[in-house]
Design a protein around this motif. Sequence first.
Motif, PDB file in Angstrom:
ATOM      1  N   ARG A  45       0.872  -1.171   0.000  1.00 48.80           N
ATOM      2  CA  ARG A  45       0.000   0.000   0.000  1.00 48.80           C
ATOM      3  C   ARG A  45       0.913   1.226   0.000  1.00 48.80           C
ATOM      4  N   ASN A  46       0.835   2.005  -1.027  1.00 52.19           N
ATOM      5  CA  ASN A  46       1.706   3.181  -1.151  1.00 52.19           C
ATOM      6  C   ASN A  46       3.172   2.809  -0.922  1.00 52.19           C
ATOM      7  N   ASN A  68      -6.820   7.429  -0.909  1.00 53.08           N
ATOM      8  CA  ASN A  68      -5.451   7.037  -1.240  1.00 53.08           C
ATOM      9  C   ASN A  68      -4.492   7.256  -0.084  1.00 53.08           C
ATOM     10  N   ASP A  90      -2.900   6.673   3.963  1.00 52.53           N
ATOM     11  CA  ASP A  90      -2.419   5.548   4.768  1.00 52.53           C
ATOM     12  C   ASP A  90      -3.348   5.276   5.946  1.00 52.53           C
TER      13      ASP A  90
END
Length: 770
Positions: A336-337, A400, A402
């Motif tokens: 994730r990212n 988008n 965290d």
Amino acid sequence: MMPLMKHTLRAAMLLAGLTLLASARAATLDIAAQPLDAALAELAEDTGVQLIYDATITAGKRSPALSGDYAIDQALTRLLAGSGLRHRRNDDGSVTLEPAPTTSGTLAPVAVSAQVATKIDTPTLETPQTINVVRREQVEEQGSETVQQALRYTPGVFTEQIGASQRYDYVVLRGFSDDSIDNIYLDGLKTMGDGGTFSSMQIDPYFLERVEIVKGPTSVLYGRASPGGLVNLTSKKPLFETRQEVTFSAGNNQYRGAAFDFTGPLGDGAAYRVVGLTDQGDTQFDHLEHKRRAIMPSLALDLGDNTTLDLMAYFQDDPQGGSHSGVPAEGTLYPRNGRYISNRFFEGEPAYEQFSRTEKMVGYQLRHFFNDAWSAQQNFRYLTSDVDLQQVYSFAWVGNTDQLSRFYSGADEQLDAYTVDNQLQGLFATGALRHTLLVGVDYQHRDVDAAWSSGSFPAIDAFDPQYGAAPLAITDPVLHERKLIQTGVYIQDQIALNNWRFSLGGRQDWVRTANVNTDTGARSSQDRDQFSGRAGALYRMDNGLAPYVSYSESFNPSVYTDADGDPLEPTEGSQYETGLKYQPRQGRGLYTLSLFHINQENLAIREPQAAVYVPVGEVRSRGVELDAQSQVTDRLRLQASYTYTDIEYVEAEEDIEGNRVNQAPRNQASVWGHYRFNGGALSGLDVGLGARYLSGIEADRANTLNVPSYTLMDASIGYDFGQLGVRGLSARLNANNLLDKEYVASCYSLNYCYFGAERSVTASLTYRLR
């Protein structure tokens, strides 16, 4: 490999892999007058002799008291006097018990029995169904801390459905992951699980002698059941000789524990046992702990006139229940990212995290032998459980960022249940057919009173969590009452004709369920009746091979409702199974091959964040299981297994029809070896090493992602200080996930994936006095 021996009534502790090297020497024995099978179990434990016999030949027979110094042959001659049985030595040092010779010859040696599969003691080799047994010795060798951990090396069983969580015992059998928390029995009675609430109970494996796993539908004998099978826990029973054991343990994550197990006679015709433990420690997840205190007293009484009564009670308090939560696939299965979530990440709030559970049980088993052929038995258990829950859990990523969105769940529940099972068993013949007939009536009654609340919390950064947030909103508790009442009448006939073994059974059930919202008065209920059948045939060859074929059915009524508030249809299952079992004539191994095909209809699944269940259609599971257990030498024991399971949705909703069911491995393989040093400088040392491989786990019902395959290593080292003159003292060091592999065990959906357990290292010191 587990030794192939017979256990009945009070006995389930026959020692593994020992020979009769000591049989020529005299042993000091003190065995009370009691049922013959219980006396034989004490003899086996006192001397290490491996006894092989068919439980039906000891049913209804009693033995005289035996006190003094006896060689094995002398002791068996005395115990079997007047029983019509004899004993003979085998080449490997074991002893076979059999009827004395007649004009029709003698019975061939037989091995382990599987009482839970048939509700009577039937040798596994003669049962046309797949059965696995995990014994006490294996639980200790492998350092199993829960029942689900004890089953990790069993074919066709998946036990990491919720990853590292140890709050409940989830056991996925032959791919059926739904209601996997609801297929555990204790001493043959279904009183453990309650799917759909938080009030499922758990028994610590320290209180168990063995665990039996029966594959496939079992409704003929047990009523409502999963089509994948059931798991029966056999509790420790009183022994008519003095045994005292104390164990102290410590491990990583600040684990520490102590346990004791005391048993012995209380005068003539009575024996007691008291087993207890306390343990606590941190978990691999930040801010979460587990604590447990439990005790189980039991009493065995010989009431005379061929009547026995076993009483038991169990109390368990879990002030802290560890973890039970998941995080998204994005951040676990893939980044994730650009980052992955730590496998120690705690997504909740320490001030709003609570799971406490109190379990109380009392029960009895009353058995009366009318003669050598007919007996009656009644099993009863009452239980109550109280659960308090608060949990803040994540659901999905916020845009988008965290940040993980979070919700709140609260519960205050009380479960009350009782079960009674009445059985009549008889042995008789019609011409050349020998029958073992079982007729029974059982009754189950379960009530759950629950107050459930929900709410929302501010989001949390999954890579830099900051705690101390207050709730955004929490609703007032909504009160629910759930009830299930089941009455069943069943009959089973096991028929022997020369080398043929046939099994026929049928059952009629009447079930009533109700689900009431006591705040609004909304109510859903249903009354159902269902017939279940089972048939099987097995041919036992003289060379140890036993091919078989069987058909069985299951059903499971539901207390859930659909979107319209209407009760769901009961699930119905059917299985065709064929296979081959092989036991060498020396009794030093058991090898099985089974192929199965199971269909389950009317499956419904609860959607995340939804209060109702959605019908999805039919599930089909088919596959093959291979299991090999071998006492290679007197020192080396091996067990290995492989399972292929193809389970998918058929005749289901369009978007999932043809897809594989998630949380069900396609491939499972395991191997465990145990070696004991019996001479030289390493005498007293034993070592064990195992490996488990799983692959082909779908992450969601849409089959958009696979959980990566993983292989885990386990190890064990033990030492008996008796070699140094300190009799009764032993030590053991266990390491599970020895290489500390980080992995995702399974996913319920793309929003809920579960980290597997990190490396666990535990050292224990045990003192046993006999």
